[in-house]
Design a protein around this motif. Structure first.
Motif, PDB file in Angstrom:
ATOM      1  N   LEU A 195       0.807  -1.216   0.000  1.00  0.00           N
ATOM      2  CA  LEU A 195       0.000   0.000   0.000  1.00  0.00           C
ATOM      3  C   LEU A 195       0.842   1.269   0.000  1.00  0.00           C
ATOM      4  CD1 LEU A 195      -3.200  -0.545   2.152  1.00  0.00           C
ATOM      5  CD2 LEU A 195      -2.991  -0.105  -0.279  1.00  0.00           C
ATOM      6  N   PRO A 196       1.815   1.434   0.952  1.00  0.00           N
ATOM      7  CA  PRO A 196       2.635   2.657   0.892  1.00  0.00           C
ATOM      8  C   PRO A 196       3.409   2.766  -0.414  1.00  0.00           C
ATOM      9  CG  PRO A 196       2.910   1.545   2.987  1.00  0.00           C
ATOM     10  CD  PRO A 196       2.124   0.618   2.124  1.00  0.00           C
ATOM     11  N   ALA A 197       3.885   1.625  -0.926  1.00  0.00           N
ATOM     12  CA  ALA A 197       4.643   1.665  -2.181  1.00  0.00           C
ATOM     13  C   ALA A 197       3.742   2.133  -3.311  1.00  0.00           C
ATOM     14  CB  ALA A 197       5.205   0.275  -2.484  1.00  0.00           C
ATOM     15  N   LEU A 198       2.502   1.603  -3.336  1.00  0.00           N
ATOM     16  CA  LEU A 198       1.552   1.994  -4.370  1.00  0.00           C
ATOM     17  C   LEU A 198       1.237   3.485  -4.259  1.00  0.00           C
ATOM     18  CD1 LEU A 198      -0.239   0.626  -6.598  1.00  0.00           C
ATOM     19  CD2 LEU A 198      -2.086   0.771  -4.940  1.00  0.00           C
ATOM     20  N   GLY A 199       1.081   3.955  -3.005  1.00  0.00           N
ATOM     21  CA  GLY A 199       0.794   5.371  -2.787  1.00  0.00           C
ATOM     22  C   GLY A 199       1.907   6.244  -3.328  1.00  0.00           C
ATOM     23  N   ARG A 200       3.158   5.857  -3.002  1.00  0.00           N
ATOM     24  CA  ARG A 200       4.302   6.655  -3.476  1.00  0.00           C
ATOM     25  C   ARG A 200       4.383   6.648  -4.988  1.00  0.00           C
ATOM     26  NH1 ARG A 200       7.462   3.995   0.464  1.00  0.00           N
ATOM     27  NH2 ARG A 200       7.262   5.127   2.415  1.00  0.00           N
ATOM     28  N   LEU A 201       4.060   5.484  -5.561  1.00  0.00           N
ATOM     29  CA  LEU A 201       4.170   5.346  -7.013  1.00  0.00           C
ATOM     30  C   LEU A 201       3.076   6.137  -7.722  1.00  0.00           C
ATOM     31  CD1 LEU A 201       6.044   3.541  -8.768  1.00  0.00           C
ATOM     32  CD2 LEU A 201       4.117   1.979  -8.966  1.00  0.00           C
ATOM     33  N   LEU A 202       1.860   6.054  -7.178  1.00  0.00           N
ATOM     34  CA  LEU A 202       0.717   6.597  -7.913  1.00  0.00           C
ATOM     35  C   LEU A 202       0.470   8.076  -7.646  1.00  0.00           C
ATOM     36  CD1 LEU A 202      -2.067   3.879  -7.975  1.00  0.00           C
ATOM     37  CD2 LEU A 202      -0.732   4.782  -9.840  1.00  0.00           C
ATOM     38  N   PHE A 203       0.806   8.569  -6.433  1.00  0.00           N
ATOM     39  CA  PHE A 203       0.440   9.948  -6.119  1.00  0.00           C
ATOM     40  C   PHE A 203       1.041  10.952  -7.101  1.00  0.00           C
ATOM     41  CE2 PHE A 203       0.750  13.944  -3.682  1.00  0.00           C
ATOM     42  CZ  PHE A 203      -0.605  14.172  -3.560  1.00  0.00           C
ATOM     43  N   PRO A 204       2.346  10.821  -7.467  1.00  0.00           N
ATOM     44  CA  PRO A 204       2.873  11.765  -8.464  1.00  0.00           C
ATOM     45  C   PRO A 204       2.090  11.715  -9.773  1.00  0.00           C
ATOM     46  CG  PRO A 204       4.651  10.535  -7.451  1.00  0.00           C
ATOM     47  CD  PRO A 204       3.391   9.903  -6.988  1.00  0.00           C
ATOM     48  N   ILE A 205       1.613  10.513 -10.146  1.00  0.00           N
ATOM     49  CA  ILE A 205       0.853  10.412 -11.402  1.00  0.00           C
ATOM     50  C   ILE A 205      -0.490  11.128 -11.249  1.00  0.00           C
ATOM     51  CG2 ILE A 205      -0.124   8.810 -13.061  1.00  0.00           C
ATOM     52  CD1 ILE A 205       1.972   6.805 -12.243  1.00  0.00           C
ATOM     53  N   PHE A 206      -1.118  10.990 -10.082  1.00  0.00           N
ATOM     54  CA  PHE A 206      -2.367  11.719  -9.835  1.00  0.00           C
ATOM     55  C   PHE A 206      -2.137  13.220  -9.983  1.00  0.00           C
ATOM     56  CE2 PHE A 206      -5.999   9.244  -8.317  1.00  0.00           C
ATOM     57  CZ  PHE A 206      -5.445   7.985  -8.214  1.00  0.00           C
ATOM     58  N   VAL A 207      -1.033  13.714  -9.374  1.00  0.00           N
ATOM     59  CA  VAL A 207      -0.750  15.151  -9.440  1.00  0.00           C
ATOM     60  C   VAL A 207      -0.500  15.580 -10.878  1.00  0.00           C
ATOM     61  CG1 VAL A 207       0.820  16.969  -8.678  1.00  0.00           C
ATOM     62  CG2 VAL A 207       0.167  15.161  -7.101  1.00  0.00           C
ATOM     63  N   LEU A 208       0.265  14.744 -11.599  1.00  0.00           N
ATOM     64  CA  LEU A 208       0.584  15.060 -12.994  1.00  0.00           C
ATOM     65  C   LEU A 208      -0.690  15.113 -13.834  1.00  0.00           C
ATOM     66  CD1 LEU A 208       3.112  15.440 -14.810  1.00  0.00           C
ATOM     67  CD2 LEU A 208       2.911  13.035 -15.394  1.00  0.00           C
ATOM     68  N   VAL A 209      -1.557  14.117 -13.661  1.00  0.00           N
ATOM     69  CA  VAL A 209      -2.795  14.076 -14.448  1.00  0.00           C
ATOM     70  C   VAL A 209      -3.692  15.261 -14.077  1.00  0.00           C
ATOM     71  CG1 VAL A 209      -4.901  12.753 -14.838  1.00  0.00           C
ATOM     72  CG2 VAL A 209      -2.711  11.611 -14.891  1.00  0.00           C
ATOM     73  N   ALA A 210      -3.727  15.615 -12.787  1.00  0.00           N
ATOM     74  CA  ALA A 210      -4.546  16.756 -12.379  1.00  0.00           C
ATOM     75  C   ALA A 210      -4.046  18.032 -13.052  1.00  0.00           C
ATOM     76  CB  ALA A 210      -4.520  16.902 -10.858  1.00  0.00           C
ATOM     77  N   ALA A 211      -2.718  18.231 -13.034  1.00  0.00           N
ATOM     78  CA  ALA A 211      -2.158  19.428 -13.677  1.00  0.00           C
ATOM     79  C   ALA A 211      -2.437  19.412 -15.173  1.00  0.00           C
ATOM     80  CB  ALA A 211      -0.649  19.498 -13.423  1.00  0.00           C
ATOM     81  N   TYR A 212      -2.324  18.208 -15.765  1.00  0.00           N
ATOM     82  CA  TYR A 212      -2.589  18.086 -17.198  1.00  0.00           C
ATOM     83  C   TYR A 212      -4.029  18.438 -17.524  1.00  0.00           C
ATOM     84  CZ  TYR A 212      -3.950  15.651 -21.446  1.00  0.00           C
ATOM     85  OH  TYR A 212      -4.493  15.351 -22.653  1.00  0.00           O
ATOM     86  N   LEU A 213      -4.978  17.937 -16.710  1.00  0.00           N
ATOM     87  CA  LEU A 213      -6.398  18.207 -16.973  1.00  0.00           C
ATOM     88  C   LEU A 213      -6.698  19.693 -16.818  1.00  0.00           C
ATOM     89  CD1 LEU A 213      -8.138  15.188 -15.218  1.00  0.00           C
ATOM     90  CD2 LEU A 213      -8.023  15.650 -17.656  1.00  0.00           C
ATOM     91  N   LEU A 214      -6.029  20.325 -15.829  1.00  0.00           N
ATOM     92  CA  LEU A 214      -6.235  21.756 -15.609  1.00  0.00           C
ATOM     93  C   LEU A 214      -5.771  22.548 -16.829  1.00  0.00           C
ATOM     94  CD1 LEU A 214      -7.303  23.302 -13.181  1.00  0.00           C
ATOM     95  CD2 LEU A 214      -4.967  23.730 -12.490  1.00  0.00           C
ATOM     96  N   TRP A 215      -4.590  22.168 -17.334  1.00  0.00           N
ATOM     97  CA  TRP A 215      -4.052  22.849 -18.519  1.00  0.00           C
ATOM     98  C   TRP A 215      -4.927  22.570 -19.727  1.00  0.00           C
ATOM     99  CZ3 TRP A 215      -2.107  19.850 -22.637  1.00  0.00           C
ATOM    100  CH2 TRP A 215      -1.604  20.611 -23.707  1.00  0.00           C
ATOM    101  N   ARG A 216      -5.399  21.323 -19.841  1.00  0.00           N
ATOM    102  CA  ARG A 216      -6.190  20.889 -20.983  1.00  0.00           C
ATOM    103  C   ARG A 216      -7.502  21.665 -21.081  1.00  0.00           C
ATOM    104  NH1 ARG A 216      -6.558  18.884 -25.572  1.00  0.00           N
ATOM    105  NH2 ARG A 216      -7.894  17.131 -26.014  1.00  0.00           N
TER     106      ARG A 216
END
Lengths: 314, 101
Positions: free
Chosen positions: A183-204
């Motif tokens: 779980l912590p490993a998944l969190g560390r792995l996925l959270f940056p992707i969530f942030v990246l996708v959020a920023a991408y959607l905002l720009w989009r």
């Protein structure tokens, strides 16, 4: 080929109706919640079929994602209740009520759909799109032509967060009784992707489907993921200063943008000529941040603790 | 090749509808949740197929959001199932999920 598409649509509609029935009628709450999550998923597919990718994006992020996590976690609050074996409604009375009520609703919706103005406002929006500051019609409507609606929507979310804070301290989040390194490993792995996708959607959002709502929902869902993975809310200070600031940021900035128009002698939410693009950018970022933290605050089910960790307080 | 995509999408949707039986029958909460996860994966593929059929690249974003948030749903379920099992959790008669010692 048209036959295949028709079969797809009919199957989708039938599955949606069946899932809605399950979500409302299932005696077992977990069963109802899972039906609701799948309903949100198929509803997003239906929006894609209706060529409304903006709505599909919001439905996928909020309906199928964040709401699912919210409902599943809320189930634990109800866990101590005795199990119900009987269905929620008596079958006889249910049919006696739902059949006429459903038919009446269907008739009214058909009538309303029949009376919709034929071309709608699409052409007017496309005609004035160049003055809106963005290239995407939906964003132009949300943050320029009908920014008042967006202000009120964020107001509703803020009101919900205020009510939840009024309920008291947030209960300690669920901690797996068997600690899993995944779980912590998944969190560390996925959270940056969530942030990246959020920023991408905002720009989009400025030139295609995206914008503050889906971006905020994805960012907030990333926060929920971190919470589930074992992280604890990182914003701690007396009186919840940063919390209050970010929660109300979207509302405050939208209101300021609206009043700025009034003060400069124009209409409410009328941006000064030529500045619409910068106004919308600031509004998108502020609203996106607020929505993210609002969704996270809804998930916490209470006011976050001011100091110290959950573990120590328990 | 593109002509085949709607057929594949229909088959995947059919797969989801068949999978709905697991949602209805259970018998355990894990069965229901796994079925929901399978739907999430199928939905990602359906949306991607639609993106290619209708030549609408913005649908790829929808698939991306689907994929990300499906992970959230599974993590919610897993942390729920592994924490102290609430006594009134669903479905008799089978024990719920794995109750590891």
């Amino acid at each position: 080929m048209a036959l295949v598409v028709l079969a797809f649509d009919l199957l989708l509609a039938a599955a949606l109706i069946w899932l809605a029935w399950q979500a409302t009628r299932a005696a077992d709450l977990f069963h109802a919640v899972v039906s609701f999550i799948v309903f949100g998923l198929l509803m997003a597919l239906a929006w894609v079929r209706l060529e409304a990718p903006d709505v599909a994006l919001a439905e996928a992020a909020i309906g199928a994602g964040a709401t699912g996590a919210l409902l599943l976690s809320a189930l634990d609050r109800l866990a101590r209740r005795p199990r119900r074996h009987a269905p929620l409604y008596e079958p006889g009375t249910a049919w006696g009520f739902w059949l006429p009520a459903g038919s009446a609703l269907l008739a009214m919706l058909t009538l309303a759909a029949w009376n919709l103005p034929a071309p709608g406002l699409g052409n007017e929006i496309l005609a004035s799109l160049s003055a809106s500051g963005v290239e995407h019609a939906v964003t132009a409507v949300l943050l320029n032509f009908r920014a008042l609606d967006t202000l009120l929507e964020i107001g509703v979310l803020l009101l919900a967060a205020v009510v939840i804070w009024a309920l008291g301290q947030a209960p300690p989040p669920l901690v797996p009784s068997m600690p899993s390194p995944a779980l912590p490993a998944l969190g560390r792995l996925l959270f940056p992707i969530f942030v990246l996708v959020a920023a991408y959607l905002l720009w989009r959002g400025s030139h295609g489907p995206g914008g503050a709502f889906p971006a905020g929902a994805v960012f907030g869902a990333g926060g929920i993921l971190m919470l589930l993975a074992g992280a604890r809310p990182w914003i701690r200070s007396s009186e919840h200063g940063p919390w209050r600031l970010i929660l109300s940021l979207g509302m405050a900035v939208l209101l300021a943008a609206g009043v700025a128009g009034t003060l400069s002698g124009q209409d409410f939410f009328q941006y000064p000529k030529g500045t619409a693009a910068s106004f919308i950018l600031v509004l998108e970022v502020a609203a996106g941040l607020s929505i993210a933290l609002l969704i996270f605050a809804l998930y916490l089910r209470g006011k976050p603790r001011e100091h110290g960790s959950w573990g120590a307080a328990e | 090749m593109t002509e085949l995509y709607p057929v594949v999408a229909l088959l995947l949707l059919l797969n989801i509808v068949v999978g709905l039986v697991r949602i209805l029958r259970g018998p355990t909460a894990a069965d229901r949740m796994l079925a929901a996860e399978m739907f999430g994966t199928s939905a990602v593929v359906i949306v991607l197929l639609m993106a290619f059929v209708t030549d609408n690249p913005s649908l790829v974003d929808v698939a991306l959001v689907f994929a990300l948030l499906a992970a959230l749903a599974s993590v919610t379920f897993v942390s729920r199932a592994w924490s102290a099992m609430p006594p009134s959790d669903p479905d008799p008669p089978c024990p719920d999920v794995e109750r590891k010692p």
